[in-house]
Write a protein that holds these residues in place. Structure first.
Motif, short mmCIF file in Angstrom:
data_model
loop_
_atom_site.label_atom_id
_atom_site.label_comp_id
_atom_site.label_asym_id
_atom_site.label_seq_id
_atom_site.Cartn_x
_atom_site.Cartn_y
_atom_site.Cartn_z
N PRO A 103 0.80 -1.22 0.00
CA PRO A 103 0.00 0.00 0.00
C PRO A 103 0.84 1.28 0.00
CG PRO A 103 0.19 -0.80 2.24
CD PRO A 103 0.96 -1.78 1.37
N TYR A 104 1.96 1.26 -0.72
CA TYR A 104 2.90 2.38 -0.65
C TYR A 104 2.79 3.27 -1.88
CZ TYR A 104 4.84 -1.14 2.52
OH TYR A 104 5.00 -2.09 3.50
N SER A 105 2.62 4.56 -1.65
CA SER A 105 2.53 5.52 -2.76
C SER A 105 3.90 6.07 -3.14
CB SER A 105 1.61 6.68 -2.39
OG SER A 105 0.29 6.24 -2.17
N ARG A 106 4.73 6.33 -2.13
CA ARG A 106 6.06 6.88 -2.39
C ARG A 106 7.11 5.90 -1.87
NH1 ARG A 106 9.29 12.44 -1.17
NH2 ARG A 106 9.82 12.80 -3.35
N ILE A 107 7.93 5.41 -2.78
CA ILE A 107 8.93 4.39 -2.46
C ILE A 107 10.32 4.99 -2.58
CG2 ILE A 107 9.92 2.18 -3.18
CD1 ILE A 107 7.15 1.38 -4.20
N ASP A 170 9.51 11.80 3.44
CA ASP A 170 8.09 11.46 3.52
C ASP A 170 7.76 10.15 2.79
OD1 ASP A 170 8.63 12.46 1.03
OD2 ASP A 170 6.75 13.58 0.84
N ALA A 171 8.77 9.38 2.46
CA ALA A 171 8.53 8.10 1.77
C ALA A 171 7.72 7.17 2.66
CB ALA A 171 9.85 7.46 1.38
N ASP A 172 6.91 6.32 2.03
CA ASP A 172 6.08 5.37 2.76
C ASP A 172 6.83 4.08 3.10
OD1 ASP A 172 3.72 7.00 2.52
OD2 ASP A 172 3.63 6.37 0.43
N VAL A 173 7.87 3.79 2.34
CA VAL A 173 8.66 2.58 2.54
C VAL A 173 10.05 2.84 1.96
CG1 VAL A 173 7.97 1.50 0.36
CG2 VAL A 173 8.70 0.05 2.27
N VAL A 194 9.34 4.31 9.19
CA VAL A 194 8.61 3.64 8.11
C VAL A 194 9.24 2.26 7.88
CG1 VAL A 194 7.97 5.79 6.96
CG2 VAL A 194 10.09 4.62 6.30
#
Length: 221
Positions: A103-107, A170-173, A194
């Motif tokens: 469910p990650y938008s920014r990797i 601000d990365a999600d993962v 994260v």
């Protein structure tokens, strides 16, 4: 397994011991692969041919599958797959698939050696159409050469600083583009707050799925 740096050997061995203990592991190390790629600034034809000779060496020796643990040479796997029938895995392909399916938008992709960055991004982007065709993904990269060979805690701090400087806080993962960075995974996750994923365990699980017959025990008795 073909390695370009000694730490990858140990890290991959640990992952296989946990995730695929039935495997008989054969390690091949060329500890000039990464340095020579760094000096050249790219994967030259000579370096590609050198890796293919190493792959041919293990295939001729009876390998039933191959894991190339050096992400900088991942593109050579595409050629190898056309030459040999046995499964040939890129170092982080399984990890990239898991990240894209999540469910990650920014990797974020982090590395400590320059060739690993474009190699990882190219692999990640190539998987998007198959794994994530209907959801956009934003990829940010960070490089910290100071993290190479550093103590895990220190390496984690260097990577976190590099990611913040690159605008990726601000990365999600976060994905580790090299096996040698795996010891810094947990500290980096704490610093950034994260999830941080590594490729060794994911690769071992994928190979277990490819090589162990359905219904066979997942671990050795």
């Amino acid at each position: 397994m073909i390695h370009a740096v000694p730490p990858a050997h140990r890290i991959a061995e640990e992952a296989f011991a946990q995730e695929f203990p039935q495997a008989t592991v054969w390690n091949v190390l060329d500890d000039r692969l990464l340095d020579d790629a760094r000096v050249a600034g790219e994967l030259t034809g000579a370096l590609r041919r050198r890796m293919l000779r190493l792959i041919g060496h293990v295939m001729d020796g009876g390998a039933q599958a191959l894991l190339l643990t050096c992400s900088s040479y991942g593109e050579v796997v595409d050629t190898a797959r056309t030459l040999w029938k046995a499964p040939v895995l890129k170092s982080d392909e399984a990890m990239f698939k898991a990240a894209l399916a999540g469910p990650y938008s920014r990797i974020a992709v982090v590395a400590s050696t320059p060739p690993a960055v474009p190699a990882a991004v190219a692999q990640l982007e190539a998987l998007v159409p198959a794994v994530r065709p209907d959801r956009p993904v934003d990829i940010v990269t960070a490089l910290s050469e100071e993290a190479a060979g550093a103590h895990p805690g220190e390496a984690a701090r260097h990577l976190a600083d590099a990611l913040r400087a690159a605008g990726g806080a601000d990365a999600d993962v976060v994905l580790l583009a090299q096996y040698s960075l795996t010891p810094a995974r947990d500290v980096l996750a704490d610093l950034l707050g994260v999830p941080v994923l590594d490729g060794a365990g994911a690769a071992a699980r994928e190979l277990r799925g490819l090589l162990v017959p359905a219904g066979a025990p997942a671990v050795a008795s």
